[in-house]
Design a protein around this motif. Structure first.
Motif, mmCIF file in Angstrom:
data_model
loop_
_atom_site.group_PDB
_atom_site.id
_atom_site.type_symbol
_atom_site.label_atom_id
_atom_site.label_comp_id
_atom_site.label_asym_id
_atom_site.label_seq_id
_atom_site.Cartn_x
_atom_site.Cartn_y
_atom_site.Cartn_z
ATOM 1 N N MET A 119 0.844 -1.198 0.000
ATOM 2 C CA MET A 119 0.000 0.000 0.000
ATOM 3 C C MET A 119 0.880 1.249 0.000
ATOM 4 N N ALA A 120 0.559 2.186 -0.899
ATOM 5 C CA ALA A 120 1.344 3.409 -0.982
ATOM 6 C C ALA A 120 1.104 4.291 0.240
ATOM 7 N N LYS A 121 2.164 4.986 0.640
ATOM 8 C CA LYS A 121 2.025 5.898 1.758
ATOM 9 C C LYS A 121 1.162 7.085 1.352
ATOM 10 N N PRO A 122 0.341 7.596 2.285
ATOM 11 C CA PRO A 122 -0.463 8.776 1.961
ATOM 12 C C PRO A 122 0.434 9.955 1.609
ATOM 13 N N THR A 123 -0.010 10.767 0.650
ATOM 14 C CA THR A 123 0.743 11.961 0.280
ATOM 15 C C THR A 123 0.703 12.954 1.434
ATOM 16 N N PRO A 124 1.857 13.501 1.836
ATOM 17 C CA PRO A 124 1.839 14.493 2.926
ATOM 18 C C PRO A 124 0.916 15.652 2.596
ATOM 19 N N ARG A 125 0.291 16.194 3.627
ATOM 20 C CA ARG A 125 -0.677 17.278 3.450
ATOM 21 C C ARG A 125 -0.192 18.515 4.205
ATOM 22 N N LEU A 126 -0.485 19.667 3.655
ATOM 23 C CA LEU A 126 -0.116 20.929 4.280
ATOM 24 C C LEU A 126 -1.269 21.379 5.176
ATOM 25 N N LEU A 127 -1.004 21.473 6.476
ATOM 26 C CA LEU A 127 -2.046 21.834 7.438
ATOM 27 C C LEU A 127 -1.758 23.206 8.056
ATOM 28 N N ASP A 128 -2.827 23.864 8.454
ATOM 29 C CA ASP A 128 -2.739 25.196 9.052
ATOM 30 C C ASP A 128 -2.812 25.101 10.569
ATOM 31 N N VAL A 129 -2.059 25.949 11.239
ATOM 32 C CA VAL A 129 -2.204 26.083 12.688
ATOM 33 C C VAL A 129 -3.469 26.888 12.971
ATOM 34 N N ILE A 130 -4.409 26.247 13.670
ATOM 35 C CA ILE A 130 -5.677 26.888 14.014
ATOM 36 C C ILE A 130 -5.598 27.544 15.390
ATOM 37 N N GLY A 131 -4.783 26.953 16.271
ATOM 38 C CA GLY A 131 -4.626 27.503 17.611
ATOM 39 C C GLY A 131 -3.580 26.732 18.380
ATOM 40 N N SER A 132 -3.183 27.246 19.514
ATOM 41 C CA SER A 132 -2.245 26.551 20.391
ATOM 42 C C SER A 132 -2.467 27.003 21.826
ATOM 43 N N LYS A 133 -2.161 26.108 22.760
ATOM 44 C CA LYS A 133 -2.295 26.437 24.172
ATOM 45 C C LYS A 133 -1.456 25.462 24.984
ATOM 46 N N TYR A 134 -1.162 25.856 26.214
ATOM 47 C CA TYR A 134 -0.465 24.970 27.133
ATOM 48 C C TYR A 134 -1.495 24.192 27.952
ATOM 49 N N LEU A 135 -1.403 22.860 27.907
ATOM 50 C CA LEU A 135 -2.230 22.027 28.774
ATOM 51 C C LEU A 135 -1.665 22.017 30.186
ATOM 52 N N THR A 136 -0.342 21.969 30.270
ATOM 53 C CA THR A 136 0.406 22.039 31.530
ATOM 54 C C THR A 136 1.699 22.786 31.208
ATOM 55 N N PRO A 137 2.537 23.089 32.216
ATOM 56 C CA PRO A 137 3.758 23.844 31.916
ATOM 57 C C PRO A 137 4.666 23.198 30.872
ATOM 58 N N ASN A 138 4.639 21.878 30.764
ATOM 59 C CA ASN A 138 5.543 21.194 29.839
ATOM 60 C C ASN A 138 4.815 20.367 28.789
ATOM 61 N N MET A 139 3.559 20.718 28.521
ATOM 62 C CA MET A 139 2.794 20.058 27.457
ATOM 63 C C MET A 139 2.026 21.113 26.681
ATOM 64 N N CYS A 140 2.366 21.252 25.400
ATOM 65 C CA CYS A 140 1.757 22.254 24.547
ATOM 66 C C CYS A 140 0.885 21.566 23.498
ATOM 67 N N ARG A 141 -0.327 22.052 23.322
ATOM 68 C CA ARG A 141 -1.254 21.493 22.324
ATOM 69 C C ARG A 141 -1.377 22.448 21.146
ATOM 70 N N VAL A 142 -1.127 21.915 19.951
ATOM 71 C CA VAL A 142 -1.296 22.680 18.713
ATOM 72 C C VAL A 142 -2.453 22.064 17.936
ATOM 73 N N THR A 143 -3.403 22.890 17.537
ATOM 74 C CA THR A 143 -4.557 22.443 16.758
ATOM 75 C C THR A 143 -4.308 22.742 15.289
ATOM 76 N N LEU A 144 -4.458 21.703 14.452
ATOM 77 C CA LEU A 144 -4.200 21.804 13.018
ATOM 78 C C LEU A 144 -5.491 21.585 12.244
ATOM 79 N N GLY A 145 -5.634 22.297 11.137
ATOM 80 C CA GLY A 145 -6.818 22.155 10.297
ATOM 81 C C GLY A 145 -6.554 22.717 8.920
ATOM 82 N N GLY A 146 -7.610 23.215 8.294
ATOM 83 C CA GLY A 146 -7.476 23.768 6.965
ATOM 84 C C GLY A 146 -7.880 22.789 5.881
#
Length: 248
Positions: free
Chosen positions: A1-28
């Motif tokens: 099975m061929a690997k999926p073609t990489p996709r270009l995603l947009d940063v929708i938002g980001s926040k810290y869940l804890t001091p050493n864990m950062c969440r980035v939301t991707l979409g587009g």
């Protein structure tokens, strides 16, 4: 099975869940044909290194998926790599090339009880695993974090107990995860074990589960997500060599 073609995603938002864990939301638009039900699957973030150089590739877990967005959680270390540095500085409108998704790694739910073990790099995958366990599941989750403030509130069955282990400076000489696991009461019946963490801790935990506890392959998932004082590319080579030796 061929690997999926990489996709270009947009940063929708980001926040810290804890001091050493950062969440980035991707979409587009690049997410339009992303498969459904991919929480805990892995993706590859690709960071350009110039025209004549191959991009740096770093592996992360899909933490949360919605209709048109995915959340990716980044454990932040003292020695920052390109991915965590990117996450820390990500701004709405930034873009990143993403490969995958790859297969989900879920614990075997056909068991009498469950044991999940991991450090902050595995916390996104363990969070998904805990949430999908049967409501009557029982067992333990042993989770290593950098500071007490990095503890999170996790959705889990009532009879699965969370054990937090604080380790400010992971190193190759000791494994607080193993120490905590050994202190647990080993329940009756067939356990299912899921473990992912730093390379050295992974090896001692694998030895404990396979040899001392005789957990069968069908009910044991063990992986290293990183190696202290190593890049992901260096870790990948060591991990491959170790896997070949372990299977002999």
């Amino acid at each position: 099975m061929a690997k999926p073609t990489p996709r270009l995603l947009d940063v929708i938002g980001s926040k810290y869940l804890t001091p050493n864990m950062c969440r980035v939301t991707l979409g587009g638009a690049g997410l339009n044909d992303f498969p459904i039900d991919q929480e805990s699957a892995y993706i590859k973030l690709m960071f350009p290194q110039g025209e004549d150089a191959r991009p740096l590739v770093r592996t992360y877990t899909v933490s949360v998926q919605r209709d048109d967005e995915i959340d990716v959680d980044f454990a932040l270390h003292e020695a920052e790599g390109p991915a965590s540095m990117w996450a820390r500085n990500a701004q709405v409108g930034d873009q990143v090339l993403v490969g995958g998704p790859g297969p989900k790694k879920l614990i075997n739910n056909d068991a009498d009880w469950f044991l999940l073990v991991g450090d902050m790099t595995a916390l996104p995958a363990i969070t998904v695993n805990l949430a999908q366990l049967p409501a009557d599941a029982r067992g333990h989750a042993v989770l290593e974090v950098t500071t007490e403030a990095d503890q999170q509130s996790l959705k889990k069955p009532d009879n699965v107990e969370i054990h937090w282990v604080v380790n400010n400076h992971p190193n190759a000489d000791n494994s607080p995860l193993l120490d905590c696991v050994k202190s647990l009461t080993w329940l009756e019946g067939q356990p299912a074990v899921w473990t992912a963490c730093e390379f050295h801790s992974m090896r001692v935990l694998r030895q404990y589960f396979k040899v001392e506890r005789d957990v069968p392959k069908t009910h044991l998932y063990v992986s290293s997500y990183w190696k202290v004082d190593s890049t992901e590319d260096q870790h990948k080579v060591v991990k491959r060599d170790d896997a070949q030796t372990a299977d002999q």
